[in-house]
Structure formats: C-alpha cells, structure tokens
Design a protein around this motif. Sequence first.
Motif, mmCIF file in Angstrom:
data_model
loop_
_atom_site.group_PDB
_atom_site.id
_atom_site.type_symbol
_atom_site.label_atom_id
_atom_site.label_comp_id
_atom_site.label_asym_id
_atom_site.label_seq_id
_atom_site.Cartn_x
_atom_site.Cartn_y
_atom_site.Cartn_z
ATOM 1 N N GLU A 111 -6.255 11.903 0.495
ATOM 2 C CA GLU A 111 -6.651 11.711 -0.897
ATOM 3 C C GLU A 111 -8.023 11.065 -1.001
ATOM 4 N N ASN A 112 -8.661 10.806 0.145
ATOM 5 C CA ASN A 112 -9.989 10.208 0.142
ATOM 6 C C ASN A 112 -11.018 11.193 -0.379
ATOM 7 N N GLU A 113 -12.086 10.652 -0.923
ATOM 8 C CA GLU A 113 -13.166 11.503 -1.428
ATOM 9 C C GLU A 113 -13.936 12.083 -0.252
ATOM 10 N N ILE B 265 0.838 -1.207 0.000
ATOM 11 C CA ILE B 265 0.000 0.000 0.000
ATOM 12 C C ILE B 265 0.866 1.248 0.000
ATOM 13 N N GLY B 266 1.962 1.198 0.767
ATOM 14 C CA GLY B 266 2.818 2.365 0.984
ATOM 15 C C GLY B 266 2.489 2.977 2.330
ATOM 16 N N TYR B 267 3.483 3.114 3.186
ATOM 17 C CA TYR B 267 3.241 3.566 4.552
ATOM 18 C C TYR B 267 2.584 4.942 4.598
ATOM 19 N N GLU B 268 3.081 5.876 3.806
ATOM 20 C CA GLU B 268 2.511 7.229 3.826
ATOM 21 C C GLU B 268 1.081 7.224 3.298
ATOM 22 N N THR B 269 0.846 6.484 2.250
ATOM 23 C CA THR B 269 -0.511 6.382 1.687
ATOM 24 C C THR B 269 -1.462 5.778 2.706
ATOM 25 N N TYR B 270 -1.017 4.754 3.384
ATOM 26 C CA TYR B 270 -1.829 4.098 4.415
ATOM 27 C C TYR B 270 -2.171 5.064 5.544
ATOM 28 N N ARG B 271 -1.174 5.790 6.041
ATOM 29 C CA ARG B 271 -1.433 6.731 7.138
ATOM 30 C C ARG B 271 -2.345 7.863 6.695
ATOM 31 N N ARG B 272 -2.183 8.301 5.466
ATOM 32 C CA ARG B 272 -2.937 9.460 4.977
ATOM 33 C C ARG B 272 -4.383 9.118 4.640
ATOM 34 N N ASN B 273 -4.617 7.873 4.171
ATOM 35 C CA ASN B 273 -5.926 7.560 3.598
ATOM 36 C C ASN B 273 -6.705 6.439 4.280
ATOM 37 N N LYS B 274 -6.048 5.630 5.099
ATOM 38 C CA LYS B 274 -6.707 4.441 5.628
ATOM 39 C C LYS B 274 -7.021 4.506 7.111
ATOM 40 N N ILE B 275 -6.259 5.270 7.875
ATOM 41 C CA ILE B 275 -6.403 5.249 9.331
ATOM 42 C C ILE B 275 -6.437 6.663 9.910
ATOM 43 N N GLY B 276 -6.993 6.758 11.109
ATOM 44 C CA GLY B 276 -6.908 7.966 11.905
ATOM 45 C C GLY B 276 -6.242 7.625 13.232
ATOM 46 N N LEU C 101 -11.368 11.263 12.422
ATOM 47 C CA LEU C 101 -12.539 10.852 11.645
ATOM 48 C C LEU C 101 -12.717 11.653 10.361
ATOM 49 N N SER C 102 -12.122 12.824 10.307
ATOM 50 C CA SER C 102 -12.448 13.790 9.253
ATOM 51 C C SER C 102 -12.030 13.346 7.865
ATOM 52 N N THR C 103 -11.104 12.388 7.787
ATOM 53 C CA THR C 103 -10.610 11.971 6.477
ATOM 54 C C THR C 103 -11.373 10.764 5.932
ATOM 55 N N ASN C 104 -12.494 10.428 6.578
ATOM 56 C CA ASN C 104 -13.388 9.376 6.090
ATOM 57 C C ASN C 104 -12.696 8.015 6.074
ATOM 58 N N VAL C 105 -12.060 7.678 7.211
ATOM 59 C CA VAL C 105 -11.365 6.389 7.335
ATOM 60 C C VAL C 105 -12.224 5.407 8.120
ATOM 61 N N ASP C 106 -11.863 4.132 8.026
ATOM 62 C CA ASP C 106 -12.611 3.088 8.725
ATOM 63 C C ASP C 106 -11.915 2.609 9.996
ATOM 64 N N VAL C 107 -10.691 3.062 10.227
ATOM 65 C CA VAL C 107 -9.901 2.585 11.362
ATOM 66 C C VAL C 107 -9.458 3.753 12.229
ATOM 67 N N ILE C 108 -9.728 3.632 13.544
ATOM 68 C CA ILE C 108 -9.254 4.604 14.517
ATOM 69 C C ILE C 108 -8.303 3.887 15.474
ATOM 70 N N LEU C 109 -7.070 4.373 15.550
ATOM 71 C CA LEU C 109 -6.057 3.812 16.437
ATOM 72 C C LEU C 109 -5.735 4.853 17.496
ATOM 73 N N ALA C 110 -5.812 4.472 18.772
ATOM 74 C CA ALA C 110 -5.630 5.435 19.851
ATOM 75 C C ALA C 110 -4.620 4.919 20.870
#
Length: 229
Positions: free
Chosen positions: A111-113, A74-85, A157-166
């Motif tokens: 980069e998410n819609e 996926i690419g680490y930066e892409t994953y952090r930017r688009n997949k998780i919060g 949450l604002s980037t429309n991701v499905d995963v929240i890591l805290a």
Amino acid sequence: MSFIETKDLSYFYQDGDQRRYILRDVNVSFEKGTFYAILGQSGSGKTTLLSLLSALDAPKSGSVLYEDKDLIEIGYETYRRNKIGIVFQNYNLVPHLTAFENILLAMDITENELPEDQSTVAYNLLDYIGISKTKADRLVTQLSGGEQQRVAIARALSTNVDVILADEPTGNLDEEMENEIVQIFKTLAHEHNKCVIVVTHSQEIAREADEKFVIRKGTIQKDEDLSDE
C-alpha cells in the motif's frame, strides 16, 4: 526514539507444566543507516527473533515496536506488507514467474506510494542489484542461486520500505557470491539509509556488520569482537 526495538520480548514453548524459553526478556534496538548481524549457535533463537521482528510470529510476552508503535497496533499484515522487506535463505520466489514478474507482484501488494511506471522501476532495481534485463525476463528457476538471492533482495526493496530483514541469506552461496551480497547490504544501509538486520552463522557477515549481537541461552548481548561464534 529507536526505529525498531523490543521490550521484554519473550518466546517459549509450553511442555506440560514447564516452559521452555527460546527468548527471555530481550531488549534490543535497531536504527536506520546501520547493518546489523545477529549470531548464535543453532537453536539459540536467532530465527525466532527474526520471525518476531518480521511479525511472522507473535511474542508470548513483551512487545516489538516500530517507530515507537507496537506491531499489534500497526497490524501484523499491514506491517509486513508496508514496513519491511524479508529475504529468506531459500529465496521464496514464485518459481513460475520471471525475476521481473516477481518484483511487480511484490509492488502490487504493498500500500506504499510507488512511482507510476512500476515496470521501469522494477527493471532499474534489478539492474542496480546486478540482474540484467535479459536475466530479469527469465524464470527465476533458470537463474543461479546467487542471482535468485539478488532477485529476493530486489523484491524486498521494491515496496519502498526502510527495513530489510534477512535469514541466513548467504547460507546457500559460495564465498565470492557471499561477499557480493554482503556488499549490497552494506550499501543499502550506508548509502540508502536502510535498517538491515541479518541473522547468520557467517563470519564474513559478522566482520562486515556495523553492529553485532549474539544470542546465548535466550538472551541477547552486543559484542564488539565475535571471534568464536
């Protein structure tokens, strides 16, 4: 297929000819719609595991998969930017910006819609999380610790991701505010189908989580009744 999973995940420090393992051959999986707590003593590897799940660090061996795809692919930066919060204990908000501006900044990076009217979305998201418009327009340094943590959750949450890591998200909060944050996490998992993974020492979070894992001596196991962690 698991939503997020690790396969033989290991992390260690090299000390001369010796390896000091923090995590060794960890295999664990996480699904959407579930609120997870990961517990363990200080130094057990909880934060290391979260860093690997967040792609803030790379495993020494093994892999982390997102929707059955290796994070390297996926690419680490892409994953952090688009997949998780990510929600940090110390919030990690931009101090010279308002709460509202912190949310817009995160939305600008992904980069998410997203909806075209991002300002309205940002205010609505903050309101949903318990931050009024008046407070949303204040510098985050003028907000209480609990309010700043709410902003941090809204940002995640604002980037429309499905995963929240805290990472220890209630460590700096009093008991009442901790309970409110826990209820937000439960709502995100159960009503909005998010995968919420929290590393914590908190017994309150452990009690409220749908599933609990404990890390001991570099290994992780599911525990139905963590009464002494």
